[in-house]
Design a protein around this motif. Structure first.
Motif, PDB file in Angstrom:
ATOM      1  N   LYS A  17     -32.839  60.557 -15.520  1.00 62.96           N
ATOM      2  CA  LYS A  17     -32.976  60.443 -14.064  1.00 62.96           C
ATOM      3  C   LYS A  17     -33.089  58.977 -13.659  1.00 62.96           C
ATOM      4  O   LYS A  17     -33.324  58.669 -12.505  1.00 62.96           O
ATOM      5  N   GLY A  18     -32.972  58.073 -14.629  1.00 63.00           N
ATOM      6  CA  GLY A  18     -32.973  56.650 -14.328  1.00 63.00           C
ATOM      7  C   GLY A  18     -34.045  55.869 -15.049  1.00 63.00           C
ATOM      8  O   GLY A  18     -34.778  56.392 -15.888  1.00 63.00           O
ATOM      9  N   SER A  19     -34.128  54.612 -14.701  1.00 65.80           N
ATOM     10  CA  SER A  19     -35.052  53.693 -15.342  1.00 65.80           C
ATOM     11  C   SER A  19     -36.498  53.991 -14.948  1.00 65.80           C
ATOM     12  O   SER A  19     -36.762  54.742 -14.017  1.00 65.80           O
ATOM     13  N   VAL A  20     -37.409  53.376 -15.675  1.00 65.57           N
ATOM     14  CA  VAL A  20     -38.840  53.464 -15.371  1.00 65.57           C
ATOM     15  C   VAL A  20     -39.309  52.066 -15.004  1.00 65.57           C
ATOM     16  O   VAL A  20     -39.024  51.099 -15.714  1.00 65.57           O
ATOM     17  N   MET A  21     -40.011  51.976 -13.876  1.00 65.48           N
ATOM     18  CA  MET A  21     -40.565  50.701 -13.434  1.00 65.48           C
ATOM     19  C   MET A  21     -42.065  50.869 -13.221  1.00 65.48           C
ATOM     20  O   MET A  21     -42.487  51.757 -12.481  1.00 65.48           O
ATOM     21  N   ILE A  22     -42.847  50.023 -13.880  1.00 65.63           N
ATOM     22  CA  ILE A  22     -44.299  50.047 -13.748  1.00 65.63           C
ATOM     23  C   ILE A  22     -44.704  48.679 -13.196  1.00 65.63           C
ATOM     24  O   ILE A  22     -44.339  47.650 -13.760  1.00 65.63           O
ATOM     25  N   GLY A  23     -45.433  48.677 -12.103  1.00 61.55           N
ATOM     26  CA  GLY A  23     -45.844  47.439 -11.458  1.00 61.55           C
ATOM     27  C   GLY A  23     -46.888  46.690 -12.268  1.00 61.55           C
ATOM     28  O   GLY A  23     -47.148  46.995 -13.440  1.00 61.55           O
ATOM     29  N   SER A  24     -47.508  45.720 -11.632  1.00 63.29           N
ATOM     30  CA  SER A  24     -48.557  44.919 -12.266  1.00 63.29           C
ATOM     31  C   SER A  24     -49.937  45.504 -11.966  1.00 63.29           C
ATOM     32  O   SER A  24     -50.105  46.245 -10.998  1.00 63.29           O
ATOM     33  N   ASP A  25     -50.907  45.178 -12.810  1.00 69.16           N
ATOM     34  CA  ASP A  25     -52.288  45.632 -12.640  1.00 69.16           C
ATOM     35  C   ASP A  25     -52.390  47.157 -12.613  1.00 69.16           C
ATOM     36  O   ASP A  25     -53.155  47.740 -11.863  1.00 69.16           O
ATOM     37  N   VAL A  26     -51.596  47.811 -13.447  1.00 66.65           N
ATOM     38  CA  VAL A  26     -51.581  49.275 -13.530  1.00 66.65           C
ATOM     39  C   VAL A  26     -52.422  49.712 -14.725  1.00 66.65           C
ATOM     40  O   VAL A  26     -52.347  49.118 -15.793  1.00 66.65           O
ATOM     41  N   TRP A  27     -53.219  50.759 -14.517  1.00 67.25           N
ATOM     42  CA  TRP A  27     -53.979  51.341 -15.619  1.00 67.25           C
ATOM     43  C   TRP A  27     -53.399  52.711 -15.918  1.00 67.25           C
ATOM     44  O   TRP A  27     -53.324  53.573 -15.043  1.00 67.25           O
ATOM     45  N   LEU A  28     -52.996  52.908 -17.179  1.00 66.98           N
ATOM     46  CA  LEU A  28     -52.556  54.210 -17.671  1.00 66.98           C
ATOM     47  C   LEU A  28     -53.552  54.627 -18.746  1.00 66.98           C
ATOM     48  O   LEU A  28     -53.679  53.955 -19.771  1.00 66.98           O
ATOM     49  N   ALA A  29     -54.276  55.710 -18.506  1.00 65.65           N
ATOM     50  CA  ALA A  29     -55.303  56.168 -19.439  1.00 65.65           C
ATOM     51  C   ALA A  29     -54.656  56.777 -20.696  1.00 65.65           C
ATOM     52  O   ALA A  29     -53.428  56.772 -20.848  1.00 65.65           O
ATOM     53  N   ASP A  30     -55.461  57.330 -21.578  1.00 59.84           N
ATOM     54  CA  ASP A  30     -54.957  57.912 -22.821  1.00 59.84           C
ATOM     55  C   ASP A  30     -54.033  59.100 -22.573  1.00 59.84           C
ATOM     56  O   ASP A  30     -54.203  59.854 -21.617  1.00 59.84           O
ATOM     57  N   ASN A  31     -53.059  59.246 -23.476  1.00 61.81           N
ATOM     58  CA  ASN A  31     -52.169  60.415 -23.530  1.00 61.81           C
ATOM     59  C   ASN A  31     -51.344  60.623 -22.254  1.00 61.81           C
ATOM     60  O   ASN A  31     -51.148  61.744 -21.810  1.00 61.81           O
ATOM     61  N   VAL A  32     -50.842  59.541 -21.693  1.00 58.46           N
ATOM     62  CA  VAL A  32     -49.985  59.623 -20.507  1.00 58.46           C
ATOM     63  C   VAL A  32     -48.529  59.624 -20.945  1.00 58.46           C
ATOM     64  O   VAL A  32     -48.137  58.872 -21.840  1.00 58.46           O
ATOM     65  N   THR A  33     -47.726  60.474 -20.310  1.00 53.87           N
ATOM     66  CA  THR A  33     -46.285  60.528 -20.531  1.00 53.87           C
ATOM     67  C   THR A  33     -45.588  60.248 -19.209  1.00 53.87           C
ATOM     68  O   THR A  33     -45.918  60.853 -18.191  1.00 53.87           O
ATOM     69  N   ILE A  34     -44.623  59.340 -19.236  1.00 57.40           N
ATOM     70  CA  ILE A  34     -43.865  58.974 -18.041  1.00 57.40           C
ATOM     71  C   ILE A  34     -42.395  59.260 -18.311  1.00 57.40           C
ATOM     72  O   ILE A  34     -41.836  58.793 -19.307  1.00 57.40           O
ATOM     73  N   LEU A  35     -41.774  60.026 -17.414  1.00 60.64           N
ATOM     74  CA  LEU A  35     -40.373  60.400 -17.576  1.00 60.64           C
ATOM     75  C   LEU A  35     -39.470  59.530 -16.710  1.00 60.64           C
ATOM     76  O   LEU A  35     -39.937  58.755 -15.875  1.00 60.64           O
ATOM     77  N   GLY A  36     -38.170  59.669 -16.876  1.00 59.49           N
ATOM     78  CA  GLY A  36     -37.176  58.834 -16.211  1.00 59.49           C
ATOM     79  C   GLY A  36     -37.191  58.929 -14.697  1.00 59.49           C
ATOM     80  O   GLY A  36     -37.584  59.923 -14.110  1.00 59.49           O
ATOM     81  N   GLY A  37     -36.740  57.841 -14.066  1.00 59.55           N
ATOM     82  CA  GLY A  37     -36.622  57.789 -12.628  1.00 59.55           C
ATOM     83  C   GLY A  37     -37.922  57.540 -11.893  1.00 59.55           C
ATOM     84  O   GLY A  37     -37.981  57.666 -10.680  1.00 59.55           O
ATOM     85  N   VAL A  38     -38.967  57.159 -12.608  1.00 59.05           N
ATOM     86  CA  VAL A  38     -40.297  57.006 -12.023  1.00 59.05           C
ATOM     87  C   VAL A  38     -40.610  55.530 -11.792  1.00 59.05           C
ATOM     88  O   VAL A  38     -40.326  54.686 -12.636  1.00 59.05           O
TER      89      VAL A  38
END
Length: 188
Positions: free
Chosen positions: A85-106
């Motif tokens: 569904k496309g690329s993944v973009m994560i901004g700055s100063d982001v917190w992702l806790a344990d066991n997170v899954t990120i799929l395409g287009g997000v």
């Protein structure tokens, strides 16, 4: 102990982004992954913008490589929505806790926080707190006017010397401050 996440061919990472445990990030030419600066990632993070293409008789690429001497047809040409569904973009100063899954287009906006065990299938605006499977927005970290100020200030792009000079800004409890109080602490 946190480890610095590093860029590679299809994964771009900003300054001082750290992770605390196993990290599985798959970026490809068709679906790259971009991560900002000063992010904090928990254990067992998975960023997977690419999937098996389900439009063909076999979903496994090794069938095509080993038996036909060619890549899976879904890997050739323009990728289908079945594959990504496309690329993944994560901004700055982001917190992702344990066991997170990120799929395409997000896209996960600056300053967002994603709770443990979340499966992120849709974009998260800046400075939102989100969690769940599928992940959904639960709250704002700060009032909208403070979010707008932080988006405008972009402290994560400051040189380290400027960050050091702005210790008062970084020690200020933004949840109990007005925009004017915050602005007063920022120095060039």
């Amino acid at each position: 102990m946190a480890t610095a996440l590093e860029s590679s061919a299809h994964i771009q990472v900003g300054r001082n982004t750290l992770y605390n445990g196993q990290c599985h990030i798959v970026g490809t030419a068709e679906s790259p992954v971009t991560i900002g600066s000063y992010c904090a990632f928990g254990r067992n993070l998975t960023i997977m913008p690419i999937n098996h293409d389900t439009r063909f008789a076999a979903i496994q690429g090794t069938v095509y490589r080993n038996l036909f001497g060619q890549p899976h047809p879904g890997e050739i040409g323009v990728p289908s929505r079945s594959r990504t569904k496309g690329s993944v973009m994560i901004g700055s100063d982001v917190w992702l806790a344990d066991n997170v899954t990120i799929l395409g287009g997000v896209t996960i906006g600056n300053g967002a926080c994603v709770g443990a065990g979340s499966i992120v299938t849709k974009s998260i605006p800046p400075y939102r707190i989100a969690a769940g499977s599928p992940c959904r927005i639960l709250a704002l970290r700060f009032p909208e006017e403070i979010v707008a100020l932080l988006q405008d200030v972009e402290w994560w792009n400051w040189p380290e010397e400027r960050i050091r000079r702005n210790r008062s800004f970084f020690l200020l409890d933004l949840s109990k401050s007005s925009v004017d109080q915050i602005v007063e602490t920022i120095v060039d």
